[in-house]
Design an enzyme around this catalytic site. Sequence first.
Site, PDB file in Angstrom:
ATOM      1  N   ASN A 318       0.840  -1.196   0.000  1.00  0.00           N
ATOM      2  CA  ASN A 318       0.000   0.000   0.000  1.00  0.00           C
ATOM      3  C   ASN A 318       0.879   1.250   0.000  1.00  0.00           C
ATOM      4  O   ASN A 318       0.789   2.111   0.898  1.00  0.00           O
ATOM      5  CB  ASN A 318      -0.954  -0.005   1.197  1.00  0.00           C
ATOM      6  CG  ASN A 318      -2.226   0.776   0.919  1.00  0.00           C
ATOM      7  OD1 ASN A 318      -2.325   1.483  -0.077  1.00  0.00           O
ATOM      8  ND2 ASN A 318      -3.193   0.685   1.813  1.00  0.00           N
ATOM      9  N   HIS A 349      -8.487   3.383   8.527  1.00  0.00           N
ATOM     10  CA  HIS A 349      -9.036   2.109   8.049  1.00  0.00           C
ATOM     11  C   HIS A 349     -10.440   1.855   8.581  1.00  0.00           C
ATOM     12  O   HIS A 349     -11.251   1.235   7.895  1.00  0.00           O
ATOM     13  CB  HIS A 349      -8.118   0.952   8.449  1.00  0.00           C
ATOM     14  CG  HIS A 349      -6.969   0.750   7.521  1.00  0.00           C
ATOM     15  ND1 HIS A 349      -5.745   1.358   7.713  1.00  0.00           N
ATOM     16  CD2 HIS A 349      -6.835   0.025   6.379  1.00  0.00           C
ATOM     17  CE1 HIS A 349      -4.918   0.998   6.740  1.00  0.00           C
ATOM     18  NE2 HIS A 349      -5.550   0.194   5.917  1.00  0.00           N
TER      19      HIS A 349
END
Length: 463
Positions: A318, A349
């Site tokens: 990521n 998240h």
Amino acid sequence: QINFVACQLFALLAAFWFRIYLSPSHASSAVRHAFATLFGIYFAVFCFGWYSIHLFVLVMMNYGIMNMASIPNIHRYSFVVAMGYLTLCHISRIYIFHYGILTTDFSGPLMIITQKITTLACQLHDGIGRQAEELTAEQNRLAVKSRPSLLEYLSYLLNFMSIIAGPCSNYKDYIAFIEGRHVHMKLLEVNWKQKGYDRLPDPSPTGAVMYKLCITLVSLILFLTLTKNFPMAYIIDNEFLDKTPFLSRLGYLYVVTQAAKPKYYFAWTLADAVNNAAGYGFSGVDERGTFRWDLLSNLNIWNIETATSFKMYIENWNIQTAAWLKRVCYDRAPWYPTALTFILSALWHGIYPGYYFTFLTGILITLAARAIRNNCRHYFLSSVPLKIAYDVVTWAVTQLAVCYTVAPFVMLAVEPTIKFYKSVYFHMHILSILVLLLLPIRPQTHSVRRAQNQAMLNSVKSK
């Protein structure tokens, strides 16, 4: 999921058309901005129905902040509003809708938009509200000197190349792409006359797109064959725990973690290919003279699978989110930058407890790994056999540490997480704490890093 794949495949076709028929030589910047924005809005509505209104509300709220807030505070207000709205949506999506309706799972695009909003706000603050000598070399390069127009703002946040799966990119890079300067700027960094060229080459992304589509196809096959056959939940199955020795459980943990990766490889590589197909993502020329199209790449699979340190692993997983965290948090945090960065990542998240177990554990393991590397690595560089042995051991430890850390991220809830950590005796937590207690720690303070960055900037200016 079907809508996601359909939108991304349609976006891939639209990207090829965009690059060929709406190239900077055929269309104005305004037309390119408008097309990218309208298609992006259409994709959002197609995938998420009326829930896509959340994306547009957040975008317009922060456009108001960007134009009305004072420059010294613009990044703070934008950050609080964007992260606050994202968190409220995470809460409502889980506790109101319980993931029962697929169209309510709009958090992915909202997370990407939050990254872009805060990135632009920080870079605008750097460009207008701070002096050049206060900035790092990277902050100087990316600083935005004027507020964008409404069309530019909407295009940057809602363009069809990144609305569904990202990745986040820098505002100046995106504007240079729309205006047709993106590739040219990178090519000027190379002396082409020495290479025998009379004029600048015209790199094509087609090869890079085909290569990434092959990775996407392989990832999809692995997802369909491996992921469902090796569920993470099995590592806390009572029968499995009773009959399987400790080392075998660690081995299976590695297997199920590997099986969970293909869906991320698929989504991120396909998103990268879409941007490349539109002509966006050129990053320059490597030492072998090969054109690189990895400016927006979100992962480096080889570096992930061969990582010999926790830091190397997370830097190649990521990638664009890691860059965002560095630019909006790590480089700006007045103290405890590592801890604050991990906490922000958890909050971004969502609100599942498993996320916080993962990222809080990540803080501990990162600090321990840094201490080991700083205190021990130089003893193994004196000979090739020692270096190979060190790499093999650190690779195995890194892979197991990552598996240990990310298991709660997949399991989400508190009870299975605690059950898992009990089954493996909290060994990584205990070892990390012992390392931090026994080995001397040499933290690099922000003042030292700022001094180093300033010295680098002065060196660049003198040249």
